[in-house]
Scaffold this motif. Structure first.
Motif, PDB file in Angstrom:
ATOM      1  N   ARG A 292       0.848  -1.191   0.000  1.00 20.41           N
ATOM      2  CA  ARG A 292       0.000   0.000   0.000  1.00 20.41           C
ATOM      3  C   ARG A 292       0.886   1.245   0.000  1.00 20.41           C
ATOM      4  NH1 ARG A 292      -4.932  -2.044   0.682  1.00 20.41           N
ATOM      5  NH2 ARG A 292      -5.220  -3.823   2.037  1.00 20.41           N
ATOM      6  N   ILE A 293       0.517   2.200  -0.825  1.00 21.10           N
ATOM      7  CA  ILE A 293       1.242   3.467  -0.848  1.00 21.10           C
ATOM      8  C   ILE A 293       0.787   4.264   0.363  1.00 21.10           C
ATOM      9  CG2 ILE A 293       1.707   5.565  -2.152  1.00 21.10           C
ATOM     10  CD1 ILE A 293       1.165   3.914  -4.694  1.00 21.10           C
ATOM     11  N   VAL A 294       1.728   4.555   1.246  1.00 19.51           N
ATOM     12  CA  VAL A 294       1.397   5.129   2.544  1.00 19.51           C
ATOM     13  C   VAL A 294       1.266   6.642   2.500  1.00 19.51           C
ATOM     14  CG1 VAL A 294       2.117   5.294   4.954  1.00 19.51           C
ATOM     15  CG2 VAL A 294       2.568   3.203   3.673  1.00 19.51           C
ATOM     16  N   ARG A 295       2.280   7.321   1.914  1.00 20.03           N
ATOM     17  CA  ARG A 295       2.224   8.782   1.884  1.00 20.03           C
ATOM     18  C   ARG A 295       3.209   9.339   0.870  1.00 20.03           C
ATOM     19  NH1 ARG A 295       5.266   9.834   7.574  1.00 20.03           N
ATOM     20  NH2 ARG A 295       7.327   9.363   6.774  1.00 20.03           N
ATOM     21  N   PRO A 296       2.948  10.569   0.431  1.00 21.61           N
ATOM     22  CA  PRO A 296       3.913  11.224  -0.461  1.00 21.61           C
ATOM     23  C   PRO A 296       5.018  11.883   0.363  1.00 21.61           C
ATOM     24  CG  PRO A 296       1.953  12.565  -0.243  1.00 21.61           C
ATOM     25  CD  PRO A 296       1.699  11.310   0.534  1.00 21.61           C
ATOM     26  N   ILE A 297       6.210  11.901  -0.200  1.00 24.50           N
ATOM     27  CA  ILE A 297       7.343  12.588   0.416  1.00 24.50           C
ATOM     28  C   ILE A 297       7.941  13.479  -0.678  1.00 24.50           C
ATOM     29  CG2 ILE A 297       9.572  12.316   1.561  1.00 24.50           C
ATOM     30  CD1 ILE A 297       8.679   9.495   2.353  1.00 24.50           C
ATOM     31  N   GLY A 298       7.432  14.669  -0.772  1.00 24.69           N
ATOM     32  CA  GLY A 298       7.860  15.574  -1.850  1.00 24.69           C
ATOM     33  C   GLY A 298       7.433  15.010  -3.192  1.00 24.69           C
ATOM     34  N   GLU A 299       8.399  14.756  -4.074  1.00 26.95           N
ATOM     35  CA  GLU A 299       8.126  14.183  -5.390  1.00 26.95           C
ATOM     36  C   GLU A 299       8.163  12.655  -5.358  1.00 26.95           C
ATOM     37  OE1 GLU A 299       7.387  15.795  -8.360  1.00 26.95           O
ATOM     38  OE2 GLU A 299       7.157  17.548  -7.066  1.00 26.95           O
ATOM     39  N   ARG A 300       8.406  12.083  -4.216  1.00 31.52           N
ATOM     40  CA  ARG A 300       8.494  10.633  -4.072  1.00 31.52           C
ATOM     41  C   ARG A 300       7.341  10.109  -3.237  1.00 31.52           C
ATOM     42  NH1 ARG A 300      14.139   8.324  -4.089  1.00 31.52           N
ATOM     43  NH2 ARG A 300      15.146   9.584  -5.667  1.00 31.52           N
ATOM     44  N   PHE A 301       7.218   8.787  -3.186  1.00 28.80           N
ATOM     45  CA  PHE A 301       6.148   8.153  -2.425  1.00 28.80           C
ATOM     46  C   PHE A 301       6.733   7.035  -1.575  1.00 28.80           C
ATOM     47  CE2 PHE A 301       4.209   9.981  -6.143  1.00 28.80           C
ATOM     48  CZ  PHE A 301       3.064  10.583  -5.643  1.00 28.80           C
ATOM     49  N   LEU A 302       6.055   6.737  -0.481  1.00 32.90           N
ATOM     50  CA  LEU A 302       6.467   5.672   0.421  1.00 32.90           C
ATOM     51  C   LEU A 302       5.480   4.526   0.296  1.00 32.90           C
ATOM     52  CD1 LEU A 302       8.375   4.923   2.861  1.00 32.90           C
ATOM     53  CD2 LEU A 302       6.542   5.752   4.319  1.00 32.90           C
ATOM     54  N   ILE A 303       5.978   3.323   0.021  1.00 36.19           N
ATOM     55  CA  ILE A 303       5.115   2.140  -0.068  1.00 36.19           C
ATOM     56  C   ILE A 303       5.543   1.157   1.016  1.00 36.19           C
ATOM     57  CG2 ILE A 303       6.560   1.057  -1.834  1.00 36.19           C
ATOM     58  CD1 ILE A 303       3.965  -0.285  -2.884  1.00 36.19           C
ATOM     59  N   GLN A 304       4.539   0.584   1.694  1.00 36.47           N
ATOM     60  CA  GLN A 304       4.806  -0.455   2.684  1.00 36.47           C
ATOM     61  C   GLN A 304       4.358  -1.778   2.102  1.00 36.47           C
ATOM     62  OE1 GLN A 304       3.015   0.050   6.528  1.00 36.47           O
ATOM     63  NE2 GLN A 304       4.096  -1.705   7.377  1.00 36.47           N
ATOM     64  N   ALA A 305       5.261  -2.756   2.112  1.00 37.20           N
ATOM     65  CA  ALA A 305       4.983  -4.062   1.526  1.00 37.20           C
ATOM     66  C   ALA A 305       3.837  -4.740   2.262  1.00 37.20           C
ATOM     67  CB  ALA A 305       6.226  -4.939   1.552  1.00 37.20           C
ATOM     68  N   TYR A 306       3.091  -5.547   1.545  1.00 40.26           N
ATOM     69  CA  TYR A 306       1.939  -6.258   2.073  1.00 40.26           C
ATOM     70  C   TYR A 306       2.401  -7.308   3.087  1.00 40.26           C
ATOM     71  CZ  TYR A 306      -2.553  -8.689   1.963  1.00 40.26           C
ATOM     72  OH  TYR A 306      -3.746  -9.256   2.301  1.00 40.26           O
ATOM     73  N   HIS A 307       1.818  -7.311   4.281  1.00 38.55           N
ATOM     74  CA  HIS A 307       2.140  -8.238   5.369  1.00 38.55           C
ATOM     75  C   HIS A 307       3.618  -8.211   5.735  1.00 38.55           C
ATOM     76  CE1 HIS A 307      -1.755  -9.985   5.890  1.00 38.55           C
ATOM     77  NE2 HIS A 307      -1.838 -10.335   4.619  1.00 38.55           N
ATOM     78  N   SER A 308       4.216  -7.038   5.721  1.00 38.02           N
ATOM     79  CA  SER A 308       5.634  -6.933   6.028  1.00 38.02           C
ATOM     80  C   SER A 308       5.923  -5.528   6.534  1.00 38.02           C
ATOM     81  CB  SER A 308       6.462  -7.217   4.781  1.00 38.02           C
ATOM     82  OG  SER A 308       7.813  -6.973   5.026  1.00 38.02           O
ATOM     83  N   ASN A 309       7.048  -5.370   7.186  1.00 35.26           N
ATOM     84  CA  ASN A 309       7.482  -4.052   7.631  1.00 35.26           C
ATOM     85  C   ASN A 309       8.415  -3.395   6.625  1.00 35.26           C
ATOM     86  OD1 ASN A 309       6.022  -4.132  10.000  1.00 35.26           O
ATOM     87  ND2 ASN A 309       7.671  -5.117  11.138  1.00 35.26           N
ATOM     88  N   LEU A 310       8.618  -4.051   5.493  1.00 32.84           N
ATOM     89  CA  LEU A 310       9.492  -3.518   4.458  1.00 32.84           C
ATOM     90  C   LEU A 310       8.862  -2.265   3.850  1.00 32.84           C
ATOM     91  CD1 LEU A 310      11.962  -3.873   2.531  1.00 32.84           C
ATOM     92  CD2 LEU A 310      10.406  -5.113   1.043  1.00 32.84           C
ATOM     93  N   VAL A 311       9.622  -1.200   3.791  1.00 30.09           N
ATOM     94  CA  VAL A 311       9.157   0.029   3.154  1.00 30.09           C
ATOM     95  C   VAL A 311      10.166   0.428   2.090  1.00 30.09           C
ATOM     96  CG1 VAL A 311       7.820   0.917   5.106  1.00 30.09           C
ATOM     97  CG2 VAL A 311      10.231   1.473   4.921  1.00 30.09           C
ATOM     98  N   ARG A 312       9.680   1.147   1.091  1.00 33.33           N
ATOM     99  CA  ARG A 312      10.548   1.621   0.020  1.00 33.33           C
ATOM    100  C   ARG A 312      10.058   2.987  -0.425  1.00 33.33           C
ATOM    101  NH1 ARG A 312      12.356  -1.348  -5.616  1.00 33.33           N
ATOM    102  NH2 ARG A 312      13.284   0.498  -6.531  1.00 33.33           N
ATOM    103  N   VAL A 313      10.987   3.867  -0.666  1.00 31.85           N
ATOM    104  CA  VAL A 313      10.680   5.190  -1.208  1.00 31.85           C
ATOM    105  C   VAL A 313      10.984   5.117  -2.703  1.00 31.85           C
ATOM    106  CG1 VAL A 313      11.263   7.634  -1.133  1.00 31.85           C
ATOM    107  CG2 VAL A 313      11.265   6.303   0.966  1.00 31.85           C
TER     108      VAL A 313
END
Length: 99
Positions: A64-85
């Motif tokens: 799920r895309i969690v929030r925008p960070i300026g021109e980028r976005f933060l996604i949190q992996a499904y059933h995981s604590n892995l996040v990626r910008v």
């Protein structure tokens, strides 16, 4: 004297091979236009859709895309604590996952 392979082992091997083929996702060669990527990312962010992002380097990430960070976005992996910008320029394709 010849030893016959264990039939259970042969059947198990066949089932595993068939399941891998069945569940293997086809590689997408499509590239979405930037305007469409922007619209889909914003919609997934607003409605908290579960999506799969296909990146330019060939990797995929579902979450799920969690929030925008300026021109980028933060996604949190499904059933995981892995996040990626990520930036829109890194994306090749995005699709919604039925949850």
């Amino acid at each position: 004297m010849q030893t016959k392979p264990n039939r259970l082992h042969a059947v198990t091997h066949a089932v595993v091979a068939t399941s891998k083929q069945f569940f293997e996702l086809p590689a997408t060669t499509q590239v979405m236009p930037v305007a469409q990527l922007t619209q889909f990312v914003n919609q997934a962010l607003a409605k908290q859709y579960l999506v799969t992002l296909h990146f330019q380097d060939g990797t995929t990430l579902s979450g799920r895309i969690v929030r925008p960070i300026g021109e980028r976005f933060l996604i949190q992996a499904y059933h995981s604590n892995l996040v990626r910008v990520f930036a829109l320029a890194e994306l090749r394709y995005i699709n919604r996952v039925a949850a």
